[in-house]
Design a protein around this motif. Sequence first.
Motif, PDB file in Angstrom:
ATOM      1  N   LEU A 388      41.771  -3.677  -4.927  1.00 22.40           N
ATOM      2  CA  LEU A 388      40.440  -3.249  -4.748  1.00 22.40           C
ATOM      3  C   LEU A 388      39.875  -2.869  -5.889  1.00 22.40           C
ATOM      4  O   LEU A 388      40.481  -2.646  -6.965  1.00 22.40           O
ATOM      5  N   GLY A 389      38.472  -3.243  -6.118  1.00 27.22           N
ATOM      6  CA  GLY A 389      37.789  -2.946  -7.180  1.00 27.22           C
ATOM      7  C   GLY A 389      36.106  -2.972  -6.723  1.00 27.22           C
ATOM      8  O   GLY A 389      35.640  -2.779  -5.803  1.00 27.22           O
ATOM      9  N   TYR A 390      35.432  -2.626  -7.913  1.00 30.66           N
ATOM     10  CA  TYR A 390      34.037  -2.631  -8.011  1.00 30.66           C
ATOM     11  C   TYR A 390      33.345  -4.015  -8.078  1.00 30.66           C
ATOM     12  O   TYR A 390      33.581  -4.684  -9.361  1.00 30.66           O
ATOM     13  N   PHE A 391      32.719  -4.588  -7.421  1.00 26.50           N
ATOM     14  CA  PHE A 391      32.001  -5.860  -7.310  1.00 26.50           C
ATOM     15  C   PHE A 391      30.508  -5.435  -8.122  1.00 26.50           C
ATOM     16  O   PHE A 391      29.816  -5.129  -7.268  1.00 26.50           O
ATOM     17  N   LEU A 392      30.460  -5.936  -9.423  1.00 27.65           N
ATOM     18  CA  LEU A 392      29.212  -5.417  -9.889  1.00 27.65           C
ATOM     19  C   LEU A 392      28.523  -6.796 -10.160  1.00 27.65           C
ATOM     20  O   LEU A 392      27.337  -6.699 -10.774  1.00 27.65           O
ATOM     21  N   SER A 393      28.720  -7.901  -9.835  1.00 24.45           N
ATOM     22  CA  SER A 393      27.714  -8.831  -9.954  1.00 24.45           C
ATOM     23  C   SER A 393      26.633  -9.067  -9.129  1.00 24.45           C
ATOM     24  O   SER A 393      26.760  -8.592  -7.974  1.00 24.45           O
ATOM     25  N   ASN A 394      25.444  -9.229  -9.682  1.00 25.46           N
ATOM     26  CA  ASN A 394      24.204  -9.227  -9.004  1.00 25.46           C
ATOM     27  C   ASN A 394      23.984  -8.005  -8.334  1.00 25.46           C
ATOM     28  O   ASN A 394      23.314  -7.778  -7.211  1.00 25.46           O
ATOM     29  N   VAL A 395      24.473  -6.822  -8.935  1.00 24.86           N
ATOM     30  CA  VAL A 395      24.133  -5.454  -8.567  1.00 24.86           C
ATOM     31  C   VAL A 395      23.341  -4.918  -9.552  1.00 24.86           C
ATOM     32  O   VAL A 395      23.457  -4.752 -10.869  1.00 24.86           O
ATOM     33  N   ASN A 396      22.678  -3.600  -9.029  1.00 26.04           N
ATOM     34  CA  ASN A 396      21.654  -3.165  -9.830  1.00 26.04           C
ATOM     35  C   ASN A 396      21.863  -1.511  -9.419  1.00 26.04           C
ATOM     36  O   ASN A 396      21.399  -1.093  -8.216  1.00 26.04           O
ATOM     37  N   PHE A 397      22.018  -0.585 -10.245  1.00 30.03           N
ATOM     38  CA  PHE A 397      22.449   0.700  -9.922  1.00 30.03           C
ATOM     39  C   PHE A 397      20.991   1.617 -10.389  1.00 30.03           C
ATOM     40  O   PHE A 397      20.691   1.218 -11.393  1.00 30.03           O
ATOM     41  N   ASN A 398      20.663   2.385  -9.429  1.00 22.28           N
ATOM     42  CA  ASN A 398      19.599   3.258  -9.754  1.00 22.28           C
ATOM     43  C   ASN A 398      20.131   4.616 -10.642  1.00 22.28           C
ATOM     44  O   ASN A 398      20.291   5.619  -9.993  1.00 22.28           O
ATOM     45  N   HIS A 399      20.511   4.294 -11.887  1.00 22.49           N
ATOM     46  CA  HIS A 399      21.266   5.043 -12.632  1.00 22.49           C
ATOM     47  C   HIS A 399      20.711   4.940 -14.184  1.00 22.49           C
ATOM     48  O   HIS A 399      20.521   3.907 -14.688  1.00 22.49           O
ATOM     49  N   GLU A 400      20.410   6.154 -14.860  1.00 25.17           N
ATOM     50  CA  GLU A 400      19.609   6.191 -16.079  1.00 25.17           C
ATOM     51  C   GLU A 400      20.629   5.621 -17.137  1.00 25.17           C
ATOM     52  O   GLU A 400      20.090   4.817 -18.154  1.00 25.17           O
ATOM     53  N   LEU A 401      21.700   5.676 -16.805  1.00 26.12           N
ATOM     54  CA  LEU A 401      22.972   5.158 -18.181  1.00 26.12           C
ATOM     55  C   LEU A 401      23.314   3.652 -17.877  1.00 26.12           C
ATOM     56  O   LEU A 401      23.636   3.180 -18.634  1.00 26.12           O
ATOM     57  N   TRP A 402      23.053   3.233 -16.755  1.00 26.58           N
ATOM     58  CA  TRP A 402      23.257   2.005 -16.258  1.00 26.58           C
ATOM     59  C   TRP A 402      22.241   1.066 -17.122  1.00 26.58           C
ATOM     60  O   TRP A 402      22.697  -0.063 -17.553  1.00 26.58           O
ATOM     61  N   ASP A 403      21.199   1.478 -17.327  1.00 27.74           N
ATOM     62  CA  ASP A 403      20.047   0.581 -18.107  1.00 27.74           C
ATOM     63  C   ASP A 403      20.357   0.703 -19.626  1.00 27.74           C
ATOM     64  O   ASP A 403      19.944  -0.459 -20.396  1.00 27.74           O
ATOM     65  N   THR A 404      21.207   1.704 -19.893  1.00 29.54           N
ATOM     66  CA  THR A 404      21.542   1.483 -21.559  1.00 29.54           C
ATOM     67  C   THR A 404      22.728   0.602 -21.857  1.00 29.54           C
ATOM     68  O   THR A 404      23.125   0.239 -23.099  1.00 29.54           O
ATOM     69  N   LEU A 405      23.502  -0.018 -20.705  1.00 26.69           N
ATOM     70  CA  LEU A 405      24.409  -1.005 -21.155  1.00 26.69           C
ATOM     71  C   LEU A 405      23.876  -2.516 -21.490  1.00 26.69           C
ATOM     72  O   LEU A 405      22.767  -2.699 -20.943  1.00 26.69           O
ATOM     73  N   ASP A 406      24.561  -3.110 -22.203  1.00 29.65           N
ATOM     74  CA  ASP A 406      24.457  -4.550 -22.488  1.00 29.65           C
ATOM     75  C   ASP A 406      24.919  -5.198 -21.309  1.00 29.65           C
ATOM     76  O   ASP A 406      26.024  -5.543 -20.963  1.00 29.65           O
ATOM     77  N   GLN A 407      23.967  -5.893 -20.435  1.00 28.13           N
ATOM     78  CA  GLN A 407      24.267  -6.608 -19.256  1.00 28.13           C
ATOM     79  C   GLN A 407      25.355  -7.824 -19.488  1.00 28.13           C
ATOM     80  O   GLN A 407      25.766  -8.077 -18.833  1.00 28.13           O
ATOM     81  N   ARG A 408      25.193  -8.377 -20.679  1.00 29.68           N
ATOM     82  CA  ARG A 408      25.813  -9.489 -20.874  1.00 29.68           C
ATOM     83  C   ARG A 408      27.375  -9.184 -21.288  1.00 29.68           C
ATOM     84  O   ARG A 408      28.080 -10.176 -20.967  1.00 29.68           O
ATOM     85  N   ASN A 409      27.836  -7.930 -21.451  1.00 30.58           N
ATOM     86  CA  ASN A 409      29.043  -7.525 -21.499  1.00 30.58           C
ATOM     87  C   ASN A 409      29.511  -6.990 -20.279  1.00 30.58           C
ATOM     88  O   ASN A 409      30.862  -6.227 -20.336  1.00 30.58           O
ATOM     89  N   VAL A 410      28.836  -6.595 -19.191  1.00 33.71           N
ATOM     90  CA  VAL A 410      29.314  -6.094 -17.853  1.00 33.71           C
ATOM     91  C   VAL A 410      30.142  -7.202 -17.366  1.00 33.71           C
ATOM     92  O   VAL A 410      29.617  -7.974 -16.933  1.00 33.71           O
ATOM     93  N   PRO A 411      31.246  -6.662 -17.143  1.00 33.02           N
ATOM     94  CA  PRO A 411      32.178  -7.746 -16.012  1.00 33.02           C
ATOM     95  C   PRO A 411      31.786  -7.666 -14.787  1.00 33.02           C
ATOM     96  O   PRO A 411      31.119  -6.972 -14.226  1.00 33.02           O
ATOM     97  N   ASP A 412      32.078  -8.903 -14.081  1.00 35.37           N
ATOM     98  CA  ASP A 412      31.620  -9.142 -12.801  1.00 35.37           C
ATOM     99  C   ASP A 412      32.380  -8.203 -11.691  1.00 35.37           C
ATOM    100  O   ASP A 412      31.890  -7.558 -10.820  1.00 35.37           O
ATOM    101  N   VAL A 413      33.520  -7.988 -11.995  1.00 33.46           N
ATOM    102  CA  VAL A 413      34.373  -7.106 -11.156  1.00 33.46           C
ATOM    103  C   VAL A 413      35.348  -6.198 -12.093  1.00 33.46           C
ATOM    104  O   VAL A 413      35.875  -6.667 -13.151  1.00 33.46           O
ATOM    105  N   VAL A 414      35.250  -4.932 -11.722  1.00 34.18           N
ATOM    106  CA  VAL A 414      36.361  -3.824 -12.239  1.00 34.18           C
ATOM    107  C   VAL A 414      37.257  -3.510 -11.196  1.00 34.18           C
ATOM    108  O   VAL A 414      37.118  -3.079 -10.259  1.00 34.18           O
TER     109      VAL A 414
END
Length: 573
Positions: A388-414
């Motif tokens: 089980l994991g978090y599928f982060l590919s092509n996802v956009n969170f309505n979270h203020e801290l999510w926008d501070t991340l470098d999206q190029r280094n965000v993995p597709d799956v955790v």
Amino acid sequence: MSYQSVFNATATAIKGGAVPLAAPIEGQQSIMATVLCCNCGVPIDGTSGLSMCYDCIKLSVDITEGIQRESTLNFCRNCERFLRPPNQWTVAQLESRELLALCLKRLKGLSKVRLIDASFIWTEPHSRRIKVKLTVQGEAFVNTIIQQSFEVEYIVVATQCPDCAKSFTANTWRATVQIRQKVPHKRTFFYLEQLILKHNAHRDTISIQETKDGLDFFYSQKNHAVKMLDFLSAVAPIRTKTSSELISMDTHTSVRSYKFTYSVELVPICKDDLVCLPKKLARASGNISQLVLCSRIGNSVHLVDPATLDMTDLQPTTYWRTPFTTLNTSANLTEFIVLDIELTGLTKGKLALADATIARSSDMGRNDNTYYVRTHLGGILHPGDTVLGYFLSNVNFNHELWDTLDQRNVPDVVLVKKSYPRRKKNKGRNWKLRRMAKEYNEMEDQGNSMSSKQRQLEADKVERDYELFLQELEEDPELRGTINLYKQGNSQNSNVQKTRVSGMEGVETAEPAAEPEEDYEMSGVDKMETDNHVDNEEDDDEEAEGESLPDIGLEELLDEIDELTLEDGYHSD
């Protein structure tokens, strides 16, 4: 010389020692003077000055005269405590040393004799009679000690102790601890409840109420509430606010009576949650990555970076200075299939870093989409496993801290944890959990004006959360090691089996247990709603379950509850 003069001379010589007395003949035994008992005629020592033998003295003289043969014991039916005069109530089990000491203190006249032995005589438990056999020694005559035995019967009188009398009236509590957590599930409180039961931290409560958002503990004394706060701070990341209310005041003595309320808020982060740390906090925590997983919850939040195995502990005081919400919870986990995995060689404790090739279960047979991720689960994953994991590919969170991340280094799956087949509803578990008997806050229910359908939906949601908590116990040996699990007994298929315990708890059957370990996790019990998981063949499911689901041995389970709750005072209504 006359006869009288010879007699006087002989007597004078004997008195002076000139003429020895007749010595006993050699080999002849001296004969003791005996007399006959005036009652039974048995020969007894005549030099003792007694006219009766020992047996006749025991029959004719009663050294127990003046000692009570009947007495009463005051017993509170609600809390099942006995009254120890003048006004102390104590818990004492039947035929226990505590109860025997209490019975002996209730006897008048026992100080006149010497107590040799005391033991209980078996009586029917429901007869409300307690019999004690006593053996005492006493002086019947001068220098004559005899020993006698007799029985004392105690009548158990049902009454009500002052504490229980107060509990049935309104506004009797003096302190309350209100525990809350702002999360959409109750799995945290299920786990916290087991910790409280294991350490018996609820012993001094006079009432426990269940509310929509948490639990309320009521106490008759302020120091009891403070003890609960100390326990909570040792097992969970919390913050506390205190308030007091003046109830009454004596104007002559200036004595005031207060009610104290302690508001306890748990950190809203649960195990397996995906967390995005603020940049400043991430740098202050060993320059760890902003995107981390919550590995477990203790008195602090333990975070791990699944890509590097970097770890940090987030203290409650640090969190409340800069509070933030979780990025994603275990309710949104997605199931993946492990196609290939390769260890990198880096390990920390039970964690092993590895590179895995995975594919979504829902994509199998539809497309060839695969994902290459780095995970901390290399030690337990193998090709063909489900995870089980978090599928982060092509996802956009309505979270203020999510926008501070470098999206190029965000993995597709955790990846979060390994997945096991689910247990069939008709397959009983061989273990159970204790549960606290809580009262429901009806005033809050009336204020919400919930319909019957809404109440049913809420009850179903709580039941699902509890089932997920039990599933988490089945899969996580470390979590199981922090709580007590009991053997199920004969009724394996029953889900709830309640018994009164220490006035405030019950016993509810739960299910599987596991291997003991050191650290425990707070709630976050992964909510595995595997919407994409397809299991249509029951036979295949059962076979897979037998192969993959961790077994729970009997050595991990404690004996039946009614044999283990003596420390709390076992009560049966």
